[in-house]
Write a protein that holds these residues in place. Structure first.
Motif, mmCIF file in Angstrom:
data_model
loop_
_atom_site.group_PDB
_atom_site.id
_atom_site.type_symbol
_atom_site.label_atom_id
_atom_site.label_comp_id
_atom_site.label_asym_id
_atom_site.label_seq_id
_atom_site.Cartn_x
_atom_site.Cartn_y
_atom_site.Cartn_z
ATOM 1 N N GLY A 139 47.055 33.967 41.168
ATOM 2 C CA GLY A 139 47.406 35.262 40.603
ATOM 3 C C GLY A 139 47.651 35.126 39.114
ATOM 4 O O GLY A 139 48.596 34.446 38.693
ATOM 5 N N GLY A 140 46.804 35.749 38.313
ATOM 6 C CA GLY A 140 46.900 35.596 36.869
ATOM 7 C C GLY A 140 47.162 36.897 36.147
ATOM 8 O O GLY A 140 47.371 37.946 36.747
ATOM 9 N N PHE A 141 47.123 36.819 34.799
ATOM 10 C CA PHE A 141 47.344 38.002 33.971
ATOM 11 C C PHE A 141 46.116 38.339 33.140
ATOM 12 O O PHE A 141 46.177 39.139 32.208
ATOM 13 C CB PHE A 141 48.568 37.814 33.072
ATOM 14 C CG PHE A 141 48.657 36.462 32.396
ATOM 15 C CD1 PHE A 141 48.078 36.251 31.161
ATOM 16 C CD2 PHE A 141 49.331 35.412 33.012
ATOM 17 C CE1 PHE A 141 48.165 35.013 30.540
ATOM 18 C CE2 PHE A 141 49.421 34.166 32.388
ATOM 19 C CZ PHE A 141 48.841 33.963 31.153
ATOM 20 N N GLY A 142 44.972 37.704 33.440
ATOM 21 C CA GLY A 142 43.709 38.111 32.853
ATOM 22 C C GLY A 142 43.330 37.491 31.536
ATOM 23 O O GLY A 142 42.393 37.947 30.885
ATOM 24 N N ALA A 143 44.017 36.417 31.121
ATOM 25 C CA ALA A 143 43.687 35.770 29.845
ATOM 26 C C ALA A 143 42.660 34.660 30.062
ATOM 27 O O ALA A 143 42.753 33.907 31.042
ATOM 28 C CB ALA A 143 44.937 35.196 29.191
ATOM 29 N N PRO A 144 41.690 34.518 29.167
ATOM 30 C CA PRO A 144 40.680 33.459 29.306
ATOM 31 C C PRO A 144 41.281 32.055 29.366
ATOM 32 O O PRO A 144 40.712 31.161 29.997
ATOM 33 C CB PRO A 144 39.815 33.634 28.053
ATOM 34 C CG PRO A 144 39.970 35.072 27.689
ATOM 35 C CD PRO A 144 41.391 35.411 28.029
ATOM 36 N N ILE A 166 40.468 33.971 42.035
ATOM 37 C CA ILE A 166 41.379 34.442 40.993
ATOM 38 C C ILE A 166 41.484 35.959 41.042
ATOM 39 O O ILE A 166 40.470 36.661 41.026
ATOM 40 C CB ILE A 166 40.896 33.997 39.591
ATOM 41 C CG1 ILE A 166 40.861 32.474 39.513
ATOM 42 C CG2 ILE A 166 41.798 34.578 38.504
ATOM 43 C CD1 ILE A 166 40.343 31.939 38.186
ATOM 44 N N ILE A 167 42.717 36.458 41.095
ATOM 45 C CA ILE A 167 42.951 37.894 41.045
ATOM 46 C C ILE A 167 43.987 38.190 39.962
ATOM 47 O O ILE A 167 44.794 37.321 39.603
ATOM 48 C CB ILE A 167 43.432 38.458 42.399
ATOM 49 C CG1 ILE A 167 44.805 37.874 42.777
ATOM 50 C CG2 ILE A 167 42.421 38.197 43.492
ATOM 51 C CD1 ILE A 167 45.402 38.516 44.031
ATOM 52 N N ASN A 168 43.955 39.400 39.441
ATOM 53 C CA ASN A 168 44.905 39.809 38.413
ATOM 54 C C ASN A 168 46.133 40.428 39.087
ATOM 55 O O ASN A 168 46.011 41.409 39.820
ATOM 56 C CB ASN A 168 44.239 40.814 37.462
ATOM 57 C CG ASN A 168 45.030 41.010 36.179
ATOM 58 O OD1 ASN A 168 46.257 40.951 36.179
ATOM 59 N ND2 ASN A 168 44.328 41.248 35.085
ATOM 60 N N MET A 169 47.304 39.860 38.821
ATOM 61 C CA MET A 169 48.526 40.363 39.446
ATOM 62 C C MET A 169 49.021 41.641 38.792
ATOM 63 O O MET A 169 49.846 42.358 39.373
ATOM 64 C CB MET A 169 49.632 39.305 39.373
ATOM 65 C CG MET A 169 49.394 38.077 40.200
ATOM 66 S SD MET A 169 50.914 37.130 40.494
ATOM 67 C CE MET A 169 51.499 36.831 38.830
ATOM 68 N N GLY A 170 48.581 41.929 37.571
ATOM 69 C CA GLY A 170 49.071 43.112 36.875
ATOM 70 C C GLY A 170 50.565 43.012 36.642
ATOM 71 O O GLY A 170 51.068 41.994 36.156
ATOM 72 N N ASN A 171 51.299 44.047 37.017
ATOM 73 C CA ASN A 171 52.750 44.070 36.839
ATOM 74 C C ASN A 171 53.511 43.563 38.057
ATOM 75 O O ASN A 171 54.745 43.633 38.093
ATOM 76 C CB ASN A 171 53.214 45.494 36.509
ATOM 77 C CG ASN A 171 52.692 45.958 35.162
ATOM 78 O OD1 ASN A 171 52.600 45.183 34.222
ATOM 79 N ND2 ASN A 171 52.350 47.241 35.081
ATOM 80 N N THR A 172 52.791 43.059 39.045
ATOM 81 C CA THR A 172 53.451 42.548 40.249
ATOM 82 C C THR A 172 54.229 41.281 39.935
ATOM 83 O O THR A 172 53.720 40.374 39.283
ATOM 84 C CB THR A 172 52.413 42.242 41.350
ATOM 85 O OG1 THR A 172 51.621 43.397 41.581
ATOM 86 C CG2 THR A 172 53.106 41.827 42.631
#
Length: 335
Positions: A139-144, A166-172
């Motif tokens: 679970g990431g925040f979308g940065a390269p 890999i998935i984006n956790m967003g504000n979770t």
């Protein structure tokens, strides 16, 4: 790697720097000079020394009235580059990216000497090594930089990065995510790791520094812009004298400094602040000769790693990215 808003911010710098310089002019004998610092995130123990310096009057002693402001959508690097804020809390990766794109921000102090972040997972997930990332969900925040770090470390360990989902956790938040659809995530132990202890959640923690010296970079750090350094060096020096005293107080007095942060930010989790501060206070200075000092080797190591992993368009001039010149020369300078 291109960043949205970088060009816009640089244009803003050209128009805002002049106004910034005017704002720094003295307002008259006996009055305090208004300056601002923008945080990188919501208030936490990375910021304690700033709140201590404000509460205990260290800024006022230096003739400064410091406003602590929260980051907006633009972020601290952009606000400081544009002169909207005089100082900011940032991190080495962000400053490096900005500098290679000619955005004139400069690091003036390392808040923490060593990188305390890493990949965390509940022990029940059975992730004990980099090899165990295979077949798991990150679970990431979308940065390269996340993919670059994961792939490079896994390759070094003989693991297959292509097997990581890999998935984006967003504000979770971390604890919700690992119960729902995530197996591991990148956290700072001084906050989320300590919170796990308080919740009774046992973690497996793989620190970045355990796998590469080049990933022992400064995060967070304090920044200003080149205009402040050129046109208002005395203001920068006074700011640093006060904030250094604030962090040194936090080093010596974790319980008292935690109370100052709690009183300044009533909505914060008091129990977490106290536990986090106890864990983090010794790490502000760690093995350095004084709080805030930065080493050229650390900047060169991480910039080289970023460049070699295609995260930078060109190499960084590390000597221009940071300075130690505004740190107090000795304890007397802080008194």
């Amino acid at each position: 790697m291109k960043k949205i808003l970088v060009v816009l911010c640089f244009l803003l710098v050209l128009t805002a720097c002049g106004d910034n310089g005017k704002a720094e002019e003295s307002k008259g004998e006996g009055s305090l000079k208004d300056v601002s610092i923008v945080l990188d995130w919501t208030p936490n123990t990375n910021h304690t020394g700033i709140y201590v310096a404000k509460e205990k009057g260290y800024f006022a002693d230096q003739g400064l009235n410091v406003e602590i402001i929260m980051p907006g959508e633009a972020g601290s690097n952009q606000l400081v580059a544009a002169g909207t804020a005089d100082f900011g809390v940032s991190y080495q990766e962000g400053v490096t990216e900005a500098r290679v794109q000619d955005v004139p921000i400069v690091s003036i102090a390392a808040v923490i000497q060593h990188n305390t972040s890493g990949f965390a997972s509940p022990k029940s997930k059975g992730i004990n090594s980099l090899k165990d990332f295979e077949g798991k969900t990150y679970g990431g925040f979308g940065a390269p930089v996340e993919k670059a770090i994961l792939s490079s470390l896994m390759k070094k360990a003989g693991a297959d990065f292509s097997k990581v989902d890999i998935i984006n956790m967003g504000n979770t938040d971390f604890f919700t995510a690992v119960k729902r659809d995530v197996d591991f995530a990148w956290i700072y132990y001084g906050w989320t790791g300590v919170e796990a202890e308080l919740r009774g959640v046992e973690l497996n923690m793989l620190y970045l520094t355990d796998y590469s010296k080049k990933l022992d970079y400064y995060t967070p750090l304090l920044i200003t812009n080149e205009n402040m350094i050129s046109n208002n060096p005395e203001t920068v020096k006074k700011f640093m004298a006060a904030v250094s005293k604030g962090y040194n107080f936090a080093i010596d007095n974790p319980e008292k400094s935690a109370e100052i942060l709690i009183n300044a930010v009533p909505e914060i989790d008091a129990e977490l602040v106290k536990a986090s501060q106890k864990w983090l206070s010794p790490k502000y200075k760690a093995d350095a000769e004084q709080w805030g000092v930065q080493k050229l080797e650390v900047w060169e190591n991480y910039a080289d790693w970023m460049y070699n992993n295609d995260l930078l368009d060109k190499k960084l001039n590390s000597k221009e990215a940071f300075t130690n010149e505004f740190l107090p020369n000795n304890e007397e300078d802080e008194s």
